[in-house]
Design a protein around this motif. Structure first.
Motif, PDB file in Angstrom:
ATOM      1  N   ARG A 121       0.656   5.917  -6.993  1.00 29.86           N
ATOM      2  CA  ARG A 121      -0.632   6.512  -7.326  1.00 29.86           C
ATOM      3  C   ARG A 121      -0.520   8.040  -7.415  1.00 29.86           C
ATOM      4  NH1 ARG A 121      -5.200   6.050  -9.763  1.00 29.86           N
ATOM      5  NH2 ARG A 121      -5.629   4.019  -8.805  1.00 29.86           N
ATOM      6  N   THR A 180       0.737   3.884  -2.903  1.00 22.78           N
ATOM      7  CA  THR A 180       0.269   5.266  -2.681  1.00 22.78           C
ATOM      8  C   THR A 180       1.191   6.258  -3.373  1.00 22.78           C
ATOM      9  OG1 THR A 180      -0.679   4.610  -0.557  1.00 22.78           O
ATOM     10  CG2 THR A 180      -0.317   6.957  -0.916  1.00 22.78           C
ATOM     11  N   THR A 181       2.502   5.989  -3.262  1.00 23.22           N
ATOM     12  CA  THR A 181       3.469   6.886  -3.922  1.00 23.22           C
ATOM     13  C   THR A 181       3.307   6.828  -5.433  1.00 23.22           C
ATOM     14  OG1 THR A 181       5.013   6.522  -2.092  1.00 23.22           O
ATOM     15  CG2 THR A 181       5.920   7.433  -4.148  1.00 23.22           C
ATOM     16  N   ARG A 204       0.816  -1.213   0.000  1.00 20.84           N
ATOM     17  CA  ARG A 204       0.000   0.000   0.000  1.00 20.84           C
ATOM     18  C   ARG A 204       0.860   1.278   0.000  1.00 20.84           C
ATOM     19  NH1 ARG A 204      -5.211   0.142   0.383  1.00 20.84           N
ATOM     20  NH2 ARG A 204      -6.421  -1.725   0.799  1.00 20.84           N
ATOM     21  N   THR A 205       1.973   1.256   0.738  1.00 20.66           N
ATOM     22  CA  THR A 205       2.817   2.459   0.812  1.00 20.66           C
ATOM     23  C   THR A 205       3.442   2.798  -0.539  1.00 20.66           C
ATOM     24  OG1 THR A 205       3.264   2.056   3.154  1.00 20.66           O
ATOM     25  CG2 THR A 205       4.788   3.505   1.971  1.00 20.66           C
ATOM     26  N   GLU A 218      -5.026  -1.491  -7.356  1.00 18.15           N
ATOM     27  CA  GLU A 218      -5.653  -1.180  -6.070  1.00 18.15           C
ATOM     28  C   GLU A 218      -6.814  -2.126  -5.786  1.00 18.15           C
ATOM     29  OE1 GLU A 218      -4.956   3.501  -4.972  1.00 18.15           O
ATOM     30  OE2 GLU A 218      -6.737   2.951  -6.142  1.00 18.15           O
TER      31      GLU A 218
END
Length: 556
Positions: A331, A328-329, A324-325, A363
């Motif tokens: 994304r 997120t970047t 997820r980390t 995602e």
């Protein structure tokens, strides 16, 4: 207080009916328990079978022995009776030869003939009847001489017919009932007997007279009864002994089997440390040893599988969480590129759009993997509420309308005018229906996609029908497997992850419902979701048929 007779009789009748119903209910309960015990107890079936077969064999052997003994006793008695009657008749004939030829008085000669025989019969326990002349007189005509208190009808007419011809018949015998009378002529006793007939010639008139000797079979009957009672007693004791021996023998075999059953039930309940106690070196002991070895191997394999499953679940959860980390970047960078795609050349702008699409799919895949990991870990819980499946169907149609129009399809709803309620988790139910509809859009080739909603007193159901490629034989059981695709070459219009139907199946099981698929090549497919109306309810049928009405297959 005054109580009418009618009301009292009604209450009495009701109480009697209740008592009768209670008796019938108790009797039915006893019968059910007996049948259940009979079905479940192999020891009882073996004991009863052996006892019945033993009783049959012992009964046949006992009947044969009794018959043989009876025939032997009667044959011996027949020989003795015929021999004695022949001897007595011969002695009487010899005595008649000494009578003077000038003596023509018949009555005295008959008296002198029969009286000694009657007296002899009293001492030797047989009765005598003298009748004649042969061919002229019958016992029923009267005028016969016989032992006192003897019913002359004890002599069978068939034996009389045998001696109807004057001095033309040899000694003959048959069986009869020896009946005795009182002073008034009433029959007071009856017993089986052998009657032997023999003829003599009377010098007074040179005519033939018949002597009937009736030998009672009292001793033989008493002996036969004694033997029969002894046989019955011995047979009963032998059957009981066989039953006891069979029970002991089967107990030695069944007891270890019952212990193995109880241990197997505990193993199935998760108590993997349970083992059978081994004693001796016989076949049952070897069976117990093999059972324990099997249980040990199963315990080892199950623990290995549990550890592997735990590591796998932990790996999926950790990977999904840790991704997820960086996602997120990526994304954030992708969003910047996607927003600025108008300033790029066409190739770079297209790459930015593809990156955005794949990030969306990535995602979704991570979210599905996290959801699957929660199911695998048993951490998924329901948030129960009253859900109207008709509203759920309309919301899904609105949410997937753009995707359906893009694929050239229409999504229609067939639902009753009234609400179709069920106690369920609305988020999970909507996810199930959305997955079914998007899956139908992915595989629809033409025609409309129909969402059918219906319910009854026990269940509520939603069916999604498409007219796409359909499912081949056996594929309806594979369609809910993770990452399985009916047509690997077909592109995912909805951008699915391949886990949607698997998650839908887990959501359905969490509700205690059914999620089933039907399909035929060229006829499309139909997926049916069935939920109990109330939490904890048991489903027995669905209000919506699994096979659609427009199918060529019979509806079930």
């Amino acid at each position: 207080m005054v109580i009418s007779a009618d009301a009292s009789s009604d209450r009495s009748g009701t109480a009697a009916g209740d008592r009768a119903a209670d008796v019938r209910a108790r009797a039915a309960g006893v019968v059910r328990r007996a049948l259940t015990f009979w079905r479940r107890s192999i020891q009882a079936r073996v004991v009863v079978s052996v006892v019945l077969l033993s009783a049959l064999v012992i009964g046949i052997v006992g009947w044969f022995l009794v018959q043989q003994t009876r025939d032997g006793l009667l044959e011996q008695r027949e020989q003795a009776a015929v021999g004695e009657a022949t001897q007595v008749t011969a002695e009487a004939q010899d005595a008649l030869r000494g009578v003077s030829p000038t003596d023509t008085d018949v009555a005295p000669q008959l008296t002198e003939l029969v009286n000694p025989i009657i007296e002899l019969g009293d001492t030797r326990d047989f009765a005598v009847v003298l009748t004649g002349p042969a061919g002229d007189a019958r016992i029923a005509d009267g005028g016969v001489q016989y032992t006192s208190q003897l019913d002359t009808s004890s002599v069978p007419t068939s034996l009389e017919d045998h001696f109807a011809e004057p001095f033309g018949a040899t000694t003959a015998y048959t069986y009869t009932e020896l009946r005795r009378t009182d002073d008034d002529g009433n029959v007071v006793s009856s017993e089986p007997a052998i009657v032997v007939g023999s003829q003599v010639r009377l010098p007074a008139d040179s005519k033939t007279y018949t002597l009937y000797y009736l030998f009672p079979l009292t001793d033989e009957a008493r002996t036969l009864n004694l033997l029969t009672n002894a046989m019955i007693t011995a047979a009963s004791l032998l059957v009981l002994l066989v039953a006891g021996i069979t029970w002991l023998v089967t107990r030695q075999v069944v007891t270890p089997v019952r212990m193995a059953r109880r241990v197997a039930e505990r193993l199935a309940a998760g108590q993997l440390q349970e083992r059978l106690r081994v004693s001796g070196e016989d076949d049952l002991a070897r069976l117990a040893t093999s059972f324990n070895q099997m249980a040990t191997n199963l315990q080892r394999q199950i623990r290995q599988l549990e550890e592997l499953s735990r590591v796998q679940r932990r790996f999926v959860a950790d990977v999904s969480h840790e991704l997820r980390t960086p996602l997120t970047t990526v994304r954030m960078a992708g969003d910047v590129l996607h927003d600025a795609r108008k300033d790029f050349d066409p190739a770079t702008a297209r790459a930015a759009e593809l990156l955005q699409t794949e990030l969306d799919r990535f995602e979704g895949l991570l979210a599905d993997l996290l959801e699957i990991s929660r199911f695998d870990a048993g951490a998924a819980v329901l948030e129960i509420d009253d859900v109207n499946l008709v509203d759920v169907a309309h919301r899904i149609v609105s949410a997937t309308g753009a995707l359906a129009r893009q694929s050239g399809c229409r999504v229609l709803v067939e639902a009753p005018a009234h609400p179709c309620l069920a106690e369920a988790d609305v988020r999970r139910v909507e996810r199930i229906v959305r997955n079914l509809v998007t899956n139908a859009i992915d595989h629809a080739e033409s025609g409309d996609i129909v969402i059918r909603v219906d319910g009854d007193a026990h269940a509520a159901a939603i069916a999604v029908r498409d007219h796409g490629v359909g499912l081949g034989p056996g594929e309806s059981a594979l369609v809910f497997n993770r990452f399985w695709r009916a047509d690997p070459a077909r592109a995912r219009t909805s951008g699915g992850t391949g886990l949607g139907l698997s998650i839908s199946l887990e959501d359905t099981h969490l509700h205690g419902g059914w999620l089933q698929a039907w399909g035929r090549p060229g006829e499309g497919a139909q997926f049916r979701l069935t939920l109990p109306r109330h939490v904890g309810g048991v489903l027995r049928s669905s209000p919506v048929p699994l096979v659609p009405d427009d199918s060529r297959e019979p509806v079930r």
